[in-house]
Design an enzyme around this catalytic site. Structure first.
Site, PDB file in Angstrom:
ATOM      1  N   ASP A 185      57.692  87.379  -3.744  1.00 15.91           N
ATOM      2  CA  ASP A 185      56.393  87.000  -4.433  1.00 15.91           C
ATOM      3  C   ASP A 185      55.246  88.399  -4.711  1.00 15.91           C
ATOM      4  O   ASP A 185      56.635  88.875  -5.335  1.00 15.91           O
ATOM      5  CB  ASP A 185      55.647  86.247  -3.524  1.00 15.91           C
ATOM      6  CG  ASP A 185      55.211  87.501  -2.509  1.00 15.91           C
ATOM      7  OD1 ASP A 185      56.131  88.817  -2.138  1.00 15.91           O
ATOM      8  OD2 ASP A 185      54.368  87.611  -2.216  1.00 15.91           O
ATOM      9  N   ASP A 552      73.143  80.484   0.113  1.00 14.38           N
ATOM     10  CA  ASP A 552      72.526  81.595  -1.316  1.00 14.38           C
ATOM     11  C   ASP A 552      72.225  80.515  -1.789  1.00 14.38           C
ATOM     12  O   ASP A 552      72.424  80.063  -2.670  1.00 14.38           O
ATOM     13  CB  ASP A 552      74.408  82.390  -1.332  1.00 14.38           C
ATOM     14  CG  ASP A 552      74.001  82.382  -2.900  1.00 14.38           C
ATOM     15  OD1 ASP A 552      72.290  82.526  -3.289  1.00 14.38           O
ATOM     16  OD2 ASP A 552      74.262  83.021  -4.059  1.00 14.38           O
ATOM     17  N   GLU A 561      66.015  85.701   1.107  1.00 17.29           N
ATOM     18  CA  GLU A 561      64.905  86.747  -0.457  1.00 17.29           C
ATOM     19  C   GLU A 561      65.269  87.915   0.361  1.00 17.29           C
ATOM     20  O   GLU A 561      66.103  88.227   0.514  1.00 17.29           O
ATOM     21  CB  GLU A 561      63.226  86.246   0.228  1.00 17.29           C
ATOM     22  CG  GLU A 561      62.057  86.790   0.030  1.00 17.29           C
ATOM     23  CD  GLU A 561      61.072  86.320   0.106  1.00 17.29           C
ATOM     24  OE1 GLU A 561      60.440  85.834   0.827  1.00 17.29           O
ATOM     25  OE2 GLU A 561      59.675  87.058  -0.268  1.00 17.29           O
TER      26      GLU A 561
END
Ligand SMILES: [Ca+2]
Ligand SMILES: [Ca+2]
Length: 582
Positions: A185, A552, A561
């Site tokens: 993010d 994956d 992540e």
């Protein structure tokens, strides 16, 4: 057009001939560090299939056999019950490119034996931070095909209702640019920056000479400051803006109310806030600033005033924390009381005892004033805890050990520190010879926590401290074994660092990689790794086994992540092993 199929076949044959790495499907059952091995190091591959008893190591180009060996006894995984056998080819020491071949299974992908074999890995993992930079253009000159315009200038950041103070009422605009995006993010969190910065700064303090010619092709390369420190400064200057200059308290994070969509940073236009000040964030900043000030004191001609700013910030933060010794960040409670609600990563903590220990150790090491640790229970009689973002006391221990001589630590204290780390490392290497992948990583299912790759890397760091304390090579070799784990010798068969390996991570949960239209993910980022929690409920997990709970897929924020606090120990482990093994 009869010719076409022939032409296609001919072209296929030609490409097969000229790209041997892709031509022959290599056996996924032969698991090993997909990058390679130091000539003098132990070299192990793990066979994750039923196989005959023998293996051969061959030169990749000539096919000439250089070693024939017997596979080890069958080992059984405590996680899956599956069987593995070891191929130990430590005896091959001649630099070159090799494959392992096993009758009935085929060949491994090619790998190297050479000096400095992990140099590229270490450089790329540090360069990964450059790609995470907020508020700056990434031109092609440095970023290659991942070039992109600047995003999140963060020059108009709002004071959230939870963070008001005298002089800074709600919606006051502050400037808080730079820093690294935390993970997949685009938000910036002080707590997670804390452990990340502490790990990178410790790497510099532990191996300063190694970084004198460690160039990652960033805008600051060749400026007379090691690139490792230049990269750190990008986040350090952001962290300084997160402290309220009026009282020294530190905002927990700089964030959107909600996560951005899967867009490039320059397309993100949501308002950004700094939220409630807290003790964990403040003490993490104190620790980082204290450590940074003693390092950057030596670069005052290149970065004038930076060390002083860091020292001032550390003292002001410490004073705030003394007045607010246990202000916890509780996002749920905050959202009940204030608007807008904030739904991004909470990084909430249940205890700040360890943050106090870390900050105290760094303040003591920087100032030499023992009063910083006088009223702190250092918990040296308790077992060591592997560093995570919420448990940071061991970062303080590492610093005390490193500074033991200059601080003239009492023998009892340095002895307890030493004992604490050595007994932890000794437990790590116990029963290594029975582990299915012959790694310290993964002995218990607890190792496969969210971000398990960082567990492997942080274990490796602890083992390196134990090696430097004891000079016992079993610790050095176990640290290397965990690097082998991260680069392919594991139950998933993946090399977890993007851009590397014969079985690569291609779809990390990482907005930049998902939105940029480039097929290859941003390189040098460490995937989180197996996590049997499987909280994302993505399709694609092969099973529920702890050591195989990985997919994956870009939907898999629980196993795939990336995050700055995982990349930092990867940089540490790879670079420290390079510095040690040469
Ligand atoms: Ca530089
Ligand atoms: Ca804590």
């Amino acid at each position: 057009m009869k010719l076409l199929p022939h032409l296609a076949a001919l072209l296929a044959a030609v490409s097969l001939y000229f790209s041997p790495a892709c031509a022959q499907q290599h056996s996924d059952a032969i698991r090993l560090n997909q990058i390679g091995f130091y000539p003098a190091a132990p070299k192990v591959a793990v066979i994750a299939a039923e196989a005959g008893g023998a293996f051969e190591v061959k030169e990749a180009k000539s096919g000439k056999t250089v070693l024939k060996g017997a596979l080890g006894d069958v080992r059984t995984s405590q996680h899956s019950g599956k069987h593995t056998r070891l191929a130990d080819f430590s005896a091959v020491r001649k630099p070159g490119t090799y494959v392992i071949e096993i009758a009935g299974l085929g060949k491994s992908a090619a790998f190297s034996i050479r000096n400095r074999v992990h140099r590229n890995v270490a450089e790329a993992a540090l360069k990964g931070f450059y790609y995470q930079r907020a508020s700056i253009d990434l031109p092609e000159k440095y970023a290659g095909k991942w070039a992109r315009p600047a995003g999140h200038p963060d020059e108009h950041v709002l004071i959230h209702a939870s963070a008001v103070s005298d002089g800074r009422p709600e919606n006051t605009v502050i400037s808080s640019p730079r820093g690294w995006y935390d993970a997949g993010d685009y938000n910036k969190y002080i707590v997670n920056s804390g452990i990340t910065m502490g790990t990178l700064l410790s790497l510099y303090e532990d191996y300063p000479l190694y970084f004198e010619d460690f160039n990652t092709n960033i805008p600051e390369s060749n400026n007379g400051v090691p690139d490792l420190l230049d990269e750190v400064v990008w986040n350090l200057r952001w962290m300084l803006t997160m402290q309220d200059p009026a009282d020294g308290g530190v905002y927990h994070k700089l964030t959107n109310p909600r996560f951005d969509g899967t867009i490039m940073p320059d397309a993100a236009k949501n308002p950004r806030y700094v939220v409630q000040k807290g003790t964990a964030a403040t003490l993490d900043l104190v620790a980082v600033m204290a450590q940074a000030s003693r390092i950057f004191k030596n670069f005052d001609n290149k970065l004038p005033g930076l060390a002083d700013s860091c020292a001032t910030a550390a003292v002001k933060g410490w004073q705030w924390a003394e007045k607010h010794p246990e202000v916890m960040y509780n996002q749920g409670a905050m959202n009940k009381e204030f608007d807008p609600d904030v739904a991004t990563g909470a990084y909430g903590d249940r205890s700040v005892k360890d943050e106090w220990i870390w900050a105290a150790c760094e303040m003591y090491a920087t100032t030499g004033k023992p009063e910083y640790i006088q009223n702190i229970d250092l918990e040296l009689q308790q077992p060591m805890a592997l560093p995570t973002w919420s448990q940071v006391k061991t970062l303080g221990y590492y610093t005390l050990l490193r500074s033991a001589e200059t601080l003239k630590l009492p023998a009892g204290q340095s002895g307890a520190l030493r004992e604490n780390i050595l007994s932890y490392a000794s437990k790590l290497v116990t029963d290594l010879e029975n582990q299915p992948y012959h790694t310290v990583m993964g002995k218990t299912a607890q190792d496969y926590a969210w971000g398990s790759s960082s567990v492997a890397a942080n274990q490796g760091i602890a083992l390196l401290y134990a090696y430097r304390l004891s000079n016992d090579k079993k610790y050095l070799h176990a640290a290397l074994g965990n690097l082998d784990y991260l680069l392919g010798r594991n139950a998933t068969g993946y090399c977890f660092l993007t851009g590397f390996g014969s079985r690569r991570i291609m779809h990390p949960h990482h907005r930049l990689s998902m939105a940029d239209g480039v097929a290859d993910p941003v390189p040098g980022l460490l995937s989180g790794g197996p996590n049997p929690g499987q909280q994302d409920k993505c399709a694609g997990y092969p099973n529920k086994f702890a050591d195989e709970s990985f997919t994956d897929s870009d939907c898999s924020y629980a196993s795939n992540e990336i995050a700055i606090n995982w990349n930092a120990p990867m940089v540490y482990l790879a670079a420290a092993l390079e510095a040690t093994m040469k």
